[in-house]
Write an enzyme that holds these catalytic residues in place. Structure first.
Site, PDB file in Angstrom:
ATOM      1  N   HIS A 154       0.848  -1.197   0.000  1.00 31.04           N
ATOM      2  CA  HIS A 154       0.000   0.000   0.000  1.00 31.04           C
ATOM      3  C   HIS A 154       0.877   1.239   0.000  1.00 31.04           C
ATOM      4  O   HIS A 154       1.808   1.363   0.801  1.00 31.04           O
ATOM      5  CB  HIS A 154      -0.913   0.022   1.227  1.00 31.04           C
ATOM      6  CG  HIS A 154      -1.852   1.199   1.247  1.00 31.04           C
ATOM      7  ND1 HIS A 154      -3.015   1.226   0.510  1.00 31.04           N
ATOM      8  CD2 HIS A 154      -1.775   2.402   1.879  1.00 31.04           C
ATOM      9  CE1 HIS A 154      -3.631   2.381   0.708  1.00 31.04           C
ATOM     10  NE2 HIS A 154      -2.888   3.116   1.541  1.00 31.04           N
ATOM     11  N   SER A 155       0.587   2.183  -0.906  1.00 31.97           N
ATOM     12  CA  SER A 155       1.280   3.460  -0.998  1.00 31.97           C
ATOM     13  C   SER A 155       2.786   3.235  -1.195  1.00 31.97           C
ATOM     14  O   SER A 155       3.183   2.684  -2.212  1.00 31.97           O
ATOM     15  CB  SER A 155       0.958   4.305   0.242  1.00 31.97           C
ATOM     16  OG  SER A 155       1.266   5.653   0.031  1.00 31.97           O
ATOM     17  N   MET A 156       3.638   3.611  -0.258  1.00 36.82           N
ATOM     18  CA  MET A 156       5.069   3.333  -0.389  1.00 36.82           C
ATOM     19  C   MET A 156       5.311   1.851  -0.642  1.00 36.82           C
ATOM     20  O   MET A 156       6.177   1.463  -1.442  1.00 36.82           O
ATOM     21  CB  MET A 156       5.812   3.774   0.873  1.00 36.82           C
ATOM     22  CG  MET A 156       7.316   3.478   0.867  1.00 36.82           C
ATOM     23  SD  MET A 156       8.121   3.855   2.442  1.00 36.82           S
ATOM     24  CE  MET A 156       7.630   2.420   3.427  1.00 36.82           C
ATOM     25  N   ALA A 163       3.588  -0.198  -2.268  1.00 37.11           N
ATOM     26  CA  ALA A 163       3.294  -0.599  -3.649  1.00 37.11           C
ATOM     27  C   ALA A 163       4.535  -0.485  -4.517  1.00 37.11           C
ATOM     28  O   ALA A 163       4.830  -1.370  -5.332  1.00 37.11           O
ATOM     29  CB  ALA A 163       2.159   0.260  -4.209  1.00 37.11           C
ATOM     30  N   SER A 208      -1.856  -1.014  -3.951  1.00 35.46           N
ATOM     31  CA  SER A 208      -2.968  -0.319  -3.311  1.00 35.46           C
ATOM     32  C   SER A 208      -2.583   1.129  -3.031  1.00 35.46           C
ATOM     33  O   SER A 208      -1.497   1.405  -2.510  1.00 35.46           O
ATOM     34  CB  SER A 208      -3.308  -1.053  -2.006  1.00 35.46           C
ATOM     35  OG  SER A 208      -4.273  -0.364  -1.255  1.00 35.46           O
TER      36      SER A 208
END
Length: 252
Positions: A94-96, A98, A121
């Site tokens: 998720h975020s970083m 990803a 994500s």
């Protein structure tokens, strides 16, 4: 590899399962730790062994220096993952996380050990530029405003100077790693990608999600959830059902 992941400082497995047919490596957002995924192993099917990555500088590794550049962290993570590649693997980030998941998947593809699935994500495709100015170098006041706008850091933490002094260095390091990351131009993936987004996420627009198709020769599917950048938290049950549905075809 026997079920020793729970004692590995880098890889935490809340429910070790030597009989699992698939290992799911989970990578956190900026400032996050392995505890984000503590319930995933008990919720997902037994054939999936959830291995959360615990990066330096957070939770029980808070005394360690966090990494600031993806290119420095990647070879260390790859070395840590190699003993766990005795079965099919997939990644969630998720975020970083990803970006980190994508780079790990890319590196494994170059080694002819491609993951069976990548789930990303809350993040734009890795070849796209930042949609806003970098923020990791802002003053403490402005950086805290940036954190407040993302709605991922509890207001009680942002209001407590002592807590802030402990977490700001980690968050700045993670933001620097995310904001200065540039996708390596090499290998295109050959695994399917599931892209998850929040319908009120001001950080990542629809075009940024759709652009993940350019990173793989396999199908890319997008699923949206109600919520802002941290729909991972507000829609955790629905998100886990999507993860299970996405991984089920890869189980045996």
């Amino acid at each position: 590899m026997n079920a020793t992941a729970k004692t590995d400082p880098w890889i935490r497995c809340s429910k070790p399962n030597p009989a699992a047919s698939l290992r799911l490596f989970c990578l956190p957002y900026a400032g996050g730790g392995a505890s984000i995924f503590k319930n995933w192993g008990r919720t997902l099917p037994d054939r999936i062994e959830v291995c959360a990555i615990q990066l330096p500088g957070r939770e029980d590794r808070i005394a360690e220096t966090p990494f600031r550049q993806v290119e420095d962290l990647l070879p260390v993570l790859m070395e840590r993952l190699h003993p766990y590649l005795d079965r099919d693997v997939a990644f969630f980030g998720h975020s970083m996380g990803a970006f980190l998941s994508f780079e790990l998947a890319r590196a494994l593809t170059e080694e002819h050990r491609a993951p069976v699935q990548l789930i990303v994500s809350g993040q734009r495709a890795p070849h796209l530029p930042l949609s806003r100015p970098e923020s990791y170098h802002l003053s403490d006041t402005d950086f805290c405003e940036r954190l407040r706008s993302l709605n991922g850091t509890p207001a009680s933490v942002l209001a407590e100077p002592e807590l802030l002094s402990m977490i700001l260095p980690l968050l700045r390091s993670d933001f620097e790693m995310s904001e200065t990351y540039r996708r390596a131009p090499q290998t295109r993936l050959n695994c399917p990608i599931k892209v998850l987004g929040g319908d009120r996420d001001e950080e990542v627009d629809q075009a940024g999600l759709e652009a993940w198709q350019e990173t793989t020769s396999a199908p890319v599917k997008i699923e949206m959830f109600p919520g802002d950048h941290f729909f991972l938290q507000s829609q955790s049950d629905a998100l886990l059902k999507t993860v299970e549905r996405t991984l089920r075809p890869h189980l045996h």
